[in-house]
Design a protein around this motif. Structure first.
Motif, PDB file in Angstrom:
ATOM      1  N   SER A 106       1.032  -1.163  -0.196  1.00  0.00           N
ATOM      2  CA  SER A 106       0.223   0.058  -0.199  1.00  0.00           C
ATOM      3  C   SER A 106       1.747   1.651   0.024  1.00  0.00           C
ATOM      4  O   SER A 106       0.435   2.386  -0.620  1.00  0.00           O
ATOM      5  N   THR A 107       2.453   1.521   0.696  1.00  0.00           N
ATOM      6  CA  THR A 107       3.209   2.502   0.348  1.00  0.00           C
ATOM      7  C   THR A 107       3.378   3.041  -0.804  1.00  0.00           C
ATOM      8  O   THR A 107       3.838   3.778  -1.270  1.00  0.00           O
ATOM      9  N   MET A 108       3.071   1.662  -1.571  1.00  0.00           N
ATOM     10  CA  MET A 108       3.351   1.460  -3.384  1.00  0.00           C
ATOM     11  C   MET A 108       2.771   3.392  -4.100  1.00  0.00           C
ATOM     12  O   MET A 108       3.031   3.714  -4.921  1.00  0.00           O
ATOM     13  N   MET A 109       1.420   3.316  -3.206  1.00  0.00           N
ATOM     14  CA  MET A 109       0.214   4.374  -3.847  1.00  0.00           C
ATOM     15  C   MET A 109       0.744   5.434  -3.226  1.00  0.00           C
ATOM     16  O   MET A 109      -0.130   6.417  -3.785  1.00  0.00           O
ATOM     17  N   VAL A 110       1.607   5.698  -2.522  1.00  0.00           N
ATOM     18  CA  VAL A 110       1.772   7.408  -2.048  1.00  0.00           C
ATOM     19  C   VAL A 110       3.003   7.755  -2.446  1.00  0.00           C
ATOM     20  O   VAL A 110       3.842   6.989  -2.844  1.00  0.00           O
ATOM     21  N   PRO A 111       2.635   8.661  -3.931  1.00  0.00           N
ATOM     22  CA  PRO A 111       3.063   9.189  -4.433  1.00  0.00           C
ATOM     23  C   PRO A 111       4.705   9.584  -3.733  1.00  0.00           C
ATOM     24  O   PRO A 111       4.485  10.225  -2.557  1.00  0.00           O
ATOM     25  N   TYR A 112       6.060  10.024  -4.654  1.00  0.00           N
ATOM     26  CA  TYR A 112       6.560   9.966  -3.877  1.00  0.00           C
ATOM     27  C   TYR A 112       6.972  12.143  -3.669  1.00  0.00           C
ATOM     28  O   TYR A 112       7.729  12.562  -3.086  1.00  0.00           O
ATOM     29  N   GLN A 113       6.724  12.771  -4.283  1.00  0.00           N
ATOM     30  CA  GLN A 113       5.659  13.880  -4.343  1.00  0.00           C
ATOM     31  C   GLN A 113       5.440  14.256  -2.583  1.00  0.00           C
ATOM     32  O   GLN A 113       5.959  15.588  -2.232  1.00  0.00           O
ATOM     33  N   VAL A 114       4.594  13.274  -2.833  1.00  0.00           N
ATOM     34  CA  VAL A 114       4.104  13.767  -1.166  1.00  0.00           C
ATOM     35  C   VAL A 114       5.187  13.528  -0.104  1.00  0.00           C
ATOM     36  O   VAL A 114       4.885  14.276   0.881  1.00  0.00           O
ATOM     37  N   THR A 115       6.368  12.781  -0.572  1.00  0.00           N
ATOM     38  CA  THR A 115       7.015  12.264   1.098  1.00  0.00           C
ATOM     39  C   THR A 115       7.945  13.541   1.114  1.00  0.00           C
ATOM     40  O   THR A 115       8.731  13.207   1.990  1.00  0.00           O
ATOM     41  N   ILE A 116       8.316  14.292  -0.356  1.00  0.00           N
ATOM     42  CA  ILE A 116       9.222  14.449  -0.106  1.00  0.00           C
ATOM     43  C   ILE A 116       9.129  15.975   0.597  1.00  0.00           C
ATOM     44  O   ILE A 116      10.894  15.691   1.296  1.00  0.00           O
ATOM     45  N   ILE A 117       8.614  17.172   0.948  1.00  0.00           N
ATOM     46  CA  ILE A 117       8.802  17.824   2.307  1.00  0.00           C
ATOM     47  C   ILE A 117       8.984  17.870   3.923  1.00  0.00           C
ATOM     48  O   ILE A 117      10.426  17.618   4.191  1.00  0.00           O
ATOM     49  N   PRO A 118       8.443  15.859   4.055  1.00  0.00           N
ATOM     50  CA  PRO A 118       8.599  15.755   5.439  1.00  0.00           C
ATOM     51  C   PRO A 118      10.304  15.112   5.657  1.00  0.00           C
ATOM     52  O   PRO A 118      11.024  15.190   6.150  1.00  0.00           O
TER      53      PRO A 118
END
Length: 286
Positions: free
Chosen positions: A123-135
């Protein structure tokens, strides 16, 4: 007999015609996809005055090999190459070790929550890379890792979901009887992983290595976010810098591009047999 012979001959001719048509289609598709690279290679060997010549001369006479020397020495591409190679080799090794261990656990070790954890991992593959860039940037900034190779080289040692999925699917195609036979001979779980599973998983491991190499060698976003010093630039950032400064000289730009993409072509050429086999076998058993 005559009728059967005629029917057999007709089927044979039909099979030859079908194969011929298939090969013609594949050759046409291959030429279509290699056309941009052939144009880039041809342009990289031309004098600047002949780049936009029409009709184009595909084989420069004589080829200007000095374009490569001049293009690769205008900026420190040797340094960019070493940086990229260091990051790529580290990340490929990290992916192979971490992902194979996790995949082995999911595929060969029984656990009450293994299926739930595997679904959670996927399910973590569905999280776009752009969403986690800032954190991620905030985290690495507090750790003091910005403008170092650490944000690019340490995360691969904690696994990558897609590679874990590929290896887990392949490991599940290996008969469990081999594990039982190894345990009867006194092998521990670690010995089964190292001496039984890994030697049989060369196609899948090669697939992960090739995909990891391609992803890290061509990575642009990661170095762009975390690297600010030119001496730490990778080839992707260096090529963009080169394009911004010397866009007017297309021959130099194409020479630098060919030199950048050549290792990728060589890696895939030598590993394509295992790569294709690994991609084929990972979907047999789920």
């Amino acid at each position: 007999m005559t009728t059967n012979a005629a029917a057999t001959k007709k089927m044979h001719i039909g099979g030859i015609a079908k194969k011929t048509g298939l090969y013609v289609l594949l050759i046409a598709g291959a030429l279509l996809f290699t056309f941009p690279f052939l144009w880039m290679l041809s342009t990289s060997l031309k004098p600047e005055m002949e780049v936009f010549r029409f009709p184009p001369q595909w084989i420069p006479r004589p080829p200007k090999w000095s374009n490569y020397v001049e293009a690769l020495t205008i900026l420190p591409f040797d340094l960019f190459f070493r940086n990229t190679l260091t990051i790529t080799v580290n990340n490929v090794i990290g992916n192979l070790i971490s992902c194979s261990l996790v995949a082995f656990g999911f595929a060969r070790l029984e656990s009450r929550f293994s299926n739930f954890l595997f679904i959670l991992l996927l399910s973590t593959m569905m999280v776009p890379y752009q969403v986690t860039i800032i954190p991620m940037f905030v985290l690495f900034h507090h750790l003091g890792w910005v403008d170092t190779f650490k944000p690019l080289m340490i995360p691969p040692w904690f696994g990558y979901p897609f590679f874990i999925f590929i290896l887990r699917q392949f490991f599940m195609t290996i008969p469990l009887e081999l594990d039982d036979a190894a345990r009867i001979d006194g092998c521990s779980t670690w010995r089964i992983y190292w001496n039984v599973i890994l030697p049989l998983a060369k196609p899948a491991m090669t697939t992960v290595a090739v995909l990891g190499f391609l992803g890290n060698w061509n990575d642009f976003m990661g170095p762009l976010i975390y690297i600010s010093s030119q001496e730490k630039y990778t080839l992707a950032i260096g090529l963009t810098l080169f394009r911004g400064q010397y866009m007017s000289n297309i021959a130099y730009l194409m020479a630098a591009s060919v030199a950048t993409v050549l290792p990728v072509i060589l890696i895939f050429f030598f590993a394509q047999r295992y790569f294709i086999e690994g991609m084929t076998l990972t979907g047999i058993k789920g």
